[in-house]
Design a protein around this motif. Structure first.
Motif: not given
Ligand SMILES: NC(=O)c1ccc[n+]([C@@H]2O[C@H](COP(=O)([O-])OP(=O)(O)OC[C@H]3O[C@@H](n4cnc5c(N)ncnc54)[C@H](O)[C@@H]3O)[C@@H](O)[C@H]2O)c1
Length: 308
Positions: A50-57, A59-69, A97-100
């Motif tokens: 995926a691209d870091i600019c992808d707005k649908s990221l 969903k990934l953050f919501a599903e996976q609940r990462f601790d660290i980026v 900014i999308n990631l932040l």
């Protein structure tokens, strides 16, 4: 602990992913494979193309609940940034900014950012540069990295996002792409092994601070537990010029080439070297791989790829 590593199919972050996996982290790699390669991706990682600019990221953050980026994906070609500043800014600023924003929305505990100690400082006033050196980037690439540093400061103050900014010197080692414009060690090594003549830009007296990628991995492990949001240089404090790089590699490869010079590359920085004293004070560590040792390991890697 779940870690999202962006750019993990690329040179530096693929090594970081390997080590985080060794340490027992649950690693997710996000990469659009623009300059990265699938063969660099650790098979124990979960790969998301995926691209870091992808707005649908979100969903990934919501599903996976990462601790660290750990954020390494970037447009990192200085010349390309000059030719197309909007593309550079879109990937390096808007994508970040999308990631932040997702990091804040989904409770990330730590955000590690790969900045640059070459392009952010620009032509240096003193040598080696520490983190207090003025920042005068001379390219859109340097500007976009500096802009993200400022956004991190904002996200920390506004939302309490913990970050570590690592300002890298010139990183080299196995898996570096030899086909780009940057990465003189990878370019010279692959040419020498192919029996081709590397051309040194100008008089070859321009200097850089070369850090072996395995040292960079250690820096990325150290900051995992650093709860102070800060900027840390990752450099050796040692200046090496291009002629020295060529001659050391030429001796290791021993394919009968001689030093050959071409025209000066327009806009090329003359000297760049940064100190890791702050990193040392904080973590009792600094890059330590001797250049000749790192170069030998790099040559061995490229040689092993040729045989296959
Ligand atoms: N190599 C160096 O000497 C050096 C020095 C200073 C800073 N850095 C920084 O370190 C990071 C990694 O550099 P590298 O040398 O490993 O480069 P690289 O090109 O090997 O890795 C970058 C990775 O990011 C991926 N990528 C690019 N754009 C993307 C996007 N929009 N979405 C998702 N993935 C994308 C690429 O496919 C690639 O796998 C970069 O942020 C770079 O600016 C590198």
């Amino acid at each position: 602990m779940k870690v999202l590593i962006t750019g993990g199919a690329g040179f530096i972050a693929s090594h970081i992913a390997d080590e985080y996996i060794n340490l027992g982290y649950d690693v997710f790699i996000l990469d659009n494979l623009l300059t990265g390669f699938e063969q660099n991706i650790n098979t124990k990682a979960t790969f998301i193309k995926a691209d870091i600019c992808d707005k649908s990221l979100s969903k990934l953050f919501a599903e996976q609940r990462f601790d660290i980026v750990n954020h390494h994906a970037a447009q990192m070609d200085v010349r390309k940034s000059v030719a197309d500043p909007a593309f550079d800014a879109n990937t390096n600023i808007i994508g970040t900014i999308n990631l932040l924003q997702n990091s804040v929305n989904f409770g990330i505990k730590k955000f590690i950012f790969s900045s640059t100690g070459g392009a952010v400082y620009g032509e240096q006033d003193y040598f080696p540069a520490d983190e207090k050196h003025t920042t005068s980037p001379l390219s859109p690439y340097g500007i976009s990295k500096l802009a993200v540093e400022k956004y991190l400061f904002f996200y920390n103050k506004q939302y309490g996002l913990n970050y570590s900014i690592l300002r890298y010197a010139n990183i080299y080692g196995p898996r570096q792409n030899p086909y780009g414009e940057a990465g003189v060690i990878a370019i010279f090594t692959s040419k020498l092994l192919a029996g081709e003549q590397p051309i040194i830009n100008g008089d070859g007296k321009q200097t850089r601070d070369y850090v072996f990628v395995k040292d960079v991995v250690k820096a990325n492990v150290k900051v995992l537990t650093d709860d102070k949001s800060d900027i840390l240089n990752v450099g050796t404090g040692i200046e090496t010029n291009v002629n020295e790089i060529f001659n050391t590699l030429n001796k290791i490869v021993d394919n009968g080439q001689v030093e050959k010079h071409g025209p000066v590359a327009p806009g090329e920085q003359l000297r760049s070297v940064i100190t890791s004293d702050k990193f040392y004070k904080r973590h009792n560590w600094r890059p330590s791989t001797k250049l000749e040792v790192g170069l030998k390991e790099t040559v061995n890697f490229f040689e092993s790829k040729l045989v296959k």
